[in-house]
Motif scaffolding. Sequence first.
Motif, PDB file in Angstrom:
ATOM      1  N   LYS A   1       1.014  -0.818  -0.075  1.00 43.72           N
ATOM      2  CA  LYS A   1       0.127   0.627   0.018  1.00 43.72           C
ATOM      3  C   LYS A   1       0.933   1.678  -0.169  1.00 43.72           C
ATOM      4  O   LYS A   1       0.643   2.004  -0.930  1.00 43.72           O
ATOM      5  CB  LYS A   1      -1.339  -0.187   1.018  1.00 43.72           C
ATOM      6  CG  LYS A   1      -1.835   1.032   0.851  1.00 43.72           C
ATOM      7  CD  LYS A   1      -3.264   1.272   2.139  1.00 43.72           C
ATOM      8  CE  LYS A   1      -3.425   1.784   1.987  1.00 43.72           C
ATOM      9  NZ  LYS A   1      -4.482   1.969   3.878  1.00 43.72           N
ATOM     10  N   GLU A   2       1.956   1.532   0.720  1.00 48.94           N
ATOM     11  CA  GLU A   2       3.113   2.522   0.822  1.00 48.94           C
ATOM     12  C   GLU A   2       3.850   2.831  -1.031  1.00 48.94           C
ATOM     13  O   GLU A   2       3.788   3.751  -1.211  1.00 48.94           O
ATOM     14  CB  GLU A   2       3.724   1.833   1.928  1.00 48.94           C
ATOM     15  CG  GLU A   2       4.916   3.495   1.744  1.00 48.94           C
ATOM     16  CD  GLU A   2       5.693   3.414   3.330  1.00 48.94           C
ATOM     17  OE1 GLU A   2       6.903   3.775   3.345  1.00 48.94           O
ATOM     18  OE2 GLU A   2       5.560   1.663   4.004  1.00 48.94           O
ATOM     19  N   LYS A   3       3.985   1.669  -1.226  1.00 46.47           N
ATOM     20  CA  LYS A   3       4.387   1.411  -2.747  1.00 46.47           C
ATOM     21  C   LYS A   3       3.430   2.045  -3.414  1.00 46.47           C
ATOM     22  O   LYS A   3       3.595   2.651  -4.404  1.00 46.47           O
ATOM     23  CB  LYS A   3       4.881   0.304  -2.700  1.00 46.47           C
ATOM     24  CG  LYS A   3       5.839   0.062  -4.349  1.00 46.47           C
ATOM     25  CD  LYS A   3       6.250  -0.998  -4.489  1.00 46.47           C
ATOM     26  CE  LYS A   3       7.151  -1.188  -5.702  1.00 46.47           C
ATOM     27  NZ  LYS A   3       7.584  -2.337  -5.942  1.00 46.47           N
ATOM     28  N   GLN A   4       2.203   1.575  -3.573  1.00 43.88           N
ATOM     29  CA  GLN A   4       1.341   2.283  -4.584  1.00 43.88           C
ATOM     30  C   GLN A   4       1.151   3.932  -4.102  1.00 43.88           C
ATOM     31  O   GLN A   4       1.181   4.574  -5.083  1.00 43.88           O
ATOM     32  CB  GLN A   4      -0.097   1.713  -3.757  1.00 43.88           C
ATOM     33  CG  GLN A   4       0.317  -0.222  -4.596  1.00 43.88           C
ATOM     34  CD  GLN A   4      -1.564  -1.160  -4.585  1.00 43.88           C
ATOM     35  OE1 GLN A   4      -2.180  -0.105  -3.230  1.00 43.88           O
ATOM     36  NE2 GLN A   4      -1.647  -2.378  -5.075  1.00 43.88           N
ATOM     37  N   GLN A   5       1.459   4.364  -2.871  1.00 39.60           N
ATOM     38  CA  GLN A   5       0.974   5.103  -2.795  1.00 39.60           C
ATOM     39  C   GLN A   5       2.056   6.225  -2.946  1.00 39.60           C
ATOM     40  O   GLN A   5       1.848   7.564  -3.557  1.00 39.60           O
ATOM     41  CB  GLN A   5       0.263   5.494  -0.961  1.00 39.60           C
ATOM     42  CG  GLN A   5      -0.467   5.473  -0.084  1.00 39.60           C
ATOM     43  CD  GLN A   5      -0.720   5.742   1.045  1.00 39.60           C
ATOM     44  OE1 GLN A   5       0.430   5.723   1.441  1.00 39.60           O
ATOM     45  NE2 GLN A   5      -1.743   5.464   1.573  1.00 39.60           N
ATOM     46  N   GLN A   6       3.061   5.752  -3.062  1.00 37.11           N
ATOM     47  CA  GLN A   6       4.497   6.748  -3.382  1.00 37.11           C
ATOM     48  C   GLN A   6       4.044   6.527  -4.817  1.00 37.11           C
ATOM     49  O   GLN A   6       4.940   7.961  -5.650  1.00 37.11           O
ATOM     50  CB  GLN A   6       5.440   5.677  -2.980  1.00 37.11           C
ATOM     51  CG  GLN A   6       6.135   6.057  -1.683  1.00 37.11           C
ATOM     52  CD  GLN A   6       7.269   4.953  -1.216  1.00 37.11           C
ATOM     53  OE1 GLN A   6       7.546   4.334  -2.157  1.00 37.11           O
ATOM     54  NE2 GLN A   6       7.521   5.582  -0.038  1.00 37.11           N
ATOM     55  N   LEU A   7       4.063   5.126  -5.588  1.00 37.93           N
ATOM     56  CA  LEU A   7       3.833   5.336  -7.270  1.00 37.93           C
ATOM     57  C   LEU A   7       2.978   6.859  -7.463  1.00 37.93           C
ATOM     58  O   LEU A   7       2.679   7.471  -8.419  1.00 37.93           O
ATOM     59  CB  LEU A   7       3.757   4.489  -7.546  1.00 37.93           C
ATOM     60  CG  LEU A   7       4.584   3.312  -7.484  1.00 37.93           C
ATOM     61  CD1 LEU A   7       4.335   1.926  -8.360  1.00 37.93           C
ATOM     62  CD2 LEU A   7       5.919   3.716  -8.110  1.00 37.93           C
ATOM     63  N   ALA A   8       2.366   6.352  -6.680  1.00 37.26           N
ATOM     64  CA  ALA A   8       0.466   7.526  -7.275  1.00 37.26           C
ATOM     65  C   ALA A   8       0.906   9.089  -7.306  1.00 37.26           C
ATOM     66  O   ALA A   8       0.723   9.619  -7.667  1.00 37.26           O
ATOM     67  CB  ALA A   8      -0.209   7.137  -6.404  1.00 37.26           C
ATOM     68  N   ALA A   9       1.947   9.057  -5.360  1.00 34.45           N
ATOM     69  CA  ALA A   9       2.686  10.620  -6.167  1.00 34.45           C
ATOM     70  C   ALA A   9       3.259  11.069  -6.322  1.00 34.45           C
ATOM     71  O   ALA A   9       3.373  12.129  -7.390  1.00 34.45           O
ATOM     72  CB  ALA A   9       3.404  10.306  -4.269  1.00 34.45           C
TER      73      ALA A   9
END
Length: 345
Positions: free
Chosen positions: A186-194
């Motif tokens: 989830k954190e990785k997805q948030q980073q990629l989205a950012a």
Amino acid sequence: MDTRYIRHARRHARGAVQPVVIAILIVVAVLAAAAWFLIIKPHQDLVQADAGGHPSTPVASGREAPPPPANVEAMSLNQLLSEARRAMNEQRLLAPAGNNAFEFYLKVLQKQPGNQVATDALRETFPFAATAAEQAINQRDFGESQRQIDLLAKADPANYTLTILRSKLDAQRKLMDREQQLAADKEKQQQLAAQKAVTDKAEADKLAEQKAQQAAAEQRQAQQARLAQQQQAESARQQASASAAPAAGSDAGATAGTRAAVLVKNTPPRYPTAAMRSNQEGWVELAFTITADGSVNDVKVIDAQPRHVFDRAAIDAVTRWKYQPATQDGSPVASNKRQRIEFKL
């Protein structure tokens, strides 16, 4: 039916039930007395004789755990049993490490294998200790849980409860690993989205800047084309005026070979970026000297609207202009000129 017979039958039935009830009560009383004298009392006497003991059910204590004994190896059996009893009363069954009932009782069995007090205590308190180990598992203190399970295994390695505890510990570890993996994903997805949002914004800003630069370039080209047309028209007018001037007269000697300077090369002014962004228009009127070699010198601003917005662009452009110098009696001479330069979008 004769009522006397019925009453006689009821009395006979009550008389038969009462001896059975009395017999059952006597059997229960005998079993209770036998359990007391044969099991409970001998066990209590044995505990008192060894100066230690254990409870079947630990007694809660609100006191904090005391520090562990300084030298457990040098303690006698009675001292170990006393420490074990204290730990039981304070519910220190498996923790803290080095200062709990199970470790003291196991130490007793090391010194005296088969010690009845330690053996009975470990057997009777095993379920309570297993519950404490399960609580440590539920709290996800995996290191402490493993230590407590290993301690239980030393007390009763064949107990099936150990299999259940080990399964729960393994399940909790796998559950925590899954939760950590999900959190990491989830954190990785948030980073990629950012990162994607930042990249998209940068591309949008770059595209907007390119469009603005393209529009500014088109406006400059249009302005330069208009200025060039103005300069060409001015040059044509000046040439026509020079051609229409008298060529001869009574004092032709004074005017023969005299003509005004003619523009031969003009450089359109650069439209100021600030003015272009604010869609600002205006004009600048200049006075300058055309030297005998056709270059422009001593450029001055006579008037401008608005002031100090287009002055520098107009001066820079006029300074690069080239003229065919004015002549007098056929010889090139310096001349003065005034010129208005328009800035329009």
